[in-house]
Design a protein around this motif. Structure first.
Motif, PDB file in Angstrom:
ATOM      1  N   PRO A 198       1.043  -1.340  -0.101  1.00  0.00           N
ATOM      2  CA  PRO A 198      -0.265  -0.093  -0.281  1.00  0.00           C
ATOM      3  C   PRO A 198       0.980   0.949  -0.218  1.00  0.00           C
ATOM      4  O   PRO A 198       1.813   1.620   0.916  1.00  0.00           O
ATOM      5  N   ARG A 199       0.659   2.652  -1.246  1.00  0.00           N
ATOM      6  CA  ARG A 199       1.265   3.171  -1.091  1.00  0.00           C
ATOM      7  C   ARG A 199       1.204   4.634  -0.161  1.00  0.00           C
ATOM      8  O   ARG A 199       1.515   5.185  -0.137  1.00  0.00           O
ATOM      9  N   GLN A 200       0.730   3.977   1.224  1.00  0.00           N
ATOM     10  CA  GLN A 200      -0.073   5.206   2.247  1.00  0.00           C
ATOM     11  C   GLN A 200       1.967   5.105   2.507  1.00  0.00           C
ATOM     12  O   GLN A 200       2.285   6.153   3.402  1.00  0.00           O
ATOM     13  N   ARG A 201       2.319   4.511   2.692  1.00  0.00           N
ATOM     14  CA  ARG A 201       3.677   4.194   3.122  1.00  0.00           C
ATOM     15  C   ARG A 201       5.245   5.325   2.838  1.00  0.00           C
ATOM     16  O   ARG A 201       5.525   5.669   2.875  1.00  0.00           O
ATOM     17  N   TYR A 202       4.381   5.493   1.143  1.00  0.00           N
ATOM     18  CA  TYR A 202       5.986   6.149   0.919  1.00  0.00           C
ATOM     19  C   TYR A 202       5.068   8.040   1.043  1.00  0.00           C
ATOM     20  O   TYR A 202       6.130   8.462   1.422  1.00  0.00           O
ATOM     21  N   ILE A 203       3.765   7.615   1.665  1.00  0.00           N
ATOM     22  CA  ILE A 203       3.599   9.763   1.933  1.00  0.00           C
ATOM     23  C   ILE A 203       4.416   9.575   3.227  1.00  0.00           C
ATOM     24  O   ILE A 203       4.565  10.850   3.281  1.00  0.00           O
ATOM     25  N   ASP A 204       4.194   8.882   4.444  1.00  0.00           N
ATOM     26  CA  ASP A 204       4.852   9.195   5.489  1.00  0.00           C
ATOM     27  C   ASP A 204       6.231   8.428   5.128  1.00  0.00           C
ATOM     28  O   ASP A 204       7.302   9.352   6.543  1.00  0.00           O
ATOM     29  N   ALA A 205       6.375   8.341   4.649  1.00  0.00           N
ATOM     30  CA  ALA A 205       8.800   8.109   4.582  1.00  0.00           C
ATOM     31  C   ALA A 205       8.953   9.280   4.152  1.00  0.00           C
ATOM     32  O   ALA A 205       9.696   9.771   3.832  1.00  0.00           O
TER      33      ALA A 205
END
Length: 277
Positions: A198-205
């Motif tokens: 899931p791409r939420q982790r790239y926002i958080d990163a």
């Protein structure tokens, strides 16, 4: 189009092991323009309507960040916030610039905020446009951008997401961006940045801790399109509340392409902000 006739190709500068493509126009206080993360993006594609006008008031420098555009990326490159900040700092060092203004679009805003937090003495002022840099829920628009699979139809759909005004999205533009997205190695690098989900982790990163943002001493101009479907307006409102010396400008009838949808006003607003004593 040959390289000699391609406006996306500018100057070359070696930053460590990274052969960096960049544009450099004008004189005066150096202003670095950091592009977003759309598929096939380059500094020129992102800022082509802004480099000329802003370079009448400052020295404008727009690099292709490592992994994007015509900047070469070693096969071993890890695409993360540390890599992009290190590339940006190395690029500034290679140009012998002690301090710069930063204009960051979306992904570029997140890199700019991280740069300011880690190297506050190297940054004078910040302009953040539809910026990431804090955590927010993944939007369908951003999920579509980062999940892009090359096809002309997919690119047309993405351009509709970027721009609020459909008249700005021509078939010719879609064709150009699609062709840019299928150059050798481009999609492979892009996939390594923002896949798998899931791409939420790239926002958080791409986020900088809030306590670091609250301590930033820099004046900041935050710009957002009211109808942005990629980065929610609320994210810029939050940034305006967190950054102690921030002002917020919201453009109506505008999506994620503020610098294209409101070009003249954007250039004047940013130019005036950076020119203030």
């Amino acid at each position: 189009m040959s390289d000699a006739n391609n406006p996306e190709i500018g100057n070359r500068l070696r930053v460590g092991q990274i052969e960096t493509n960049y544009h450099d126009r004008g004189q005066g206080c150096p202003v670095l323009m950091i592009h977003g993360s759309g598929p096939g993006v380059t500094a020129w594609a992102n800022w082509r309507l802004n480099i000329g006008p802003l370079s009448q008031r400052a020295r404008v420098i727009a690099p292709d960040m490592v992994g994007f555009g015509y900047t070469e990326a070693p096969p071993s490159t890890s695409y993360d916030l540390d890599t992009w900040v290190d590339h940006l700092v190395g690029f500034i060092d290679a140009l012998s610039l002690p301090k710069v203004d930063l204009i960051g679009n979306s992904f570029g805003g997140g890199v700019s905020l991280a740069m300011a937090a880690r190297y506050p003495d190297r940054v004078r002022r910040l302009v953040l446009m539809g910026s990431v840099g804090t955590s927010f829920p993944l939007t369908p628009g951003l999920d579509a951008v980062w999940g892009y699979e090359p096809s002309l139809q997919s690119m047309k759909g993405l351009l509709d997401v970027f721009a609020h005004d459909r008249n700005l999205v021509s078939d010719e533009l879609a064709e150009l961006r699609y062709r840019a997205s299928i150059r050798p190695g481009v999609q492979e690098r892009f996939g390594r940045m923002f896949s798998p989900g899931p791409r939420q982790r790239y926002i958080d990163a791409l986020a900088t801790p809030e306590e670091q943002l609250r301590s930033l001493p820099h004046e900041a101009l935050i710009i957002h399109g009211r109808e942005d479907r990629v980065i929610p307006l609320q994210n810029s409102i939050n940034l305006a509340l967190i950054l102690q010396r921030a002002q917020l400008h919201v453009f109506p009838h505008c999506g994620h392409w503020t610098q294209i949808e409101w070009t003249e006003t954007f250039n004047r607003l940013v130019g005036d902000f950076l020119a203030e004593a």
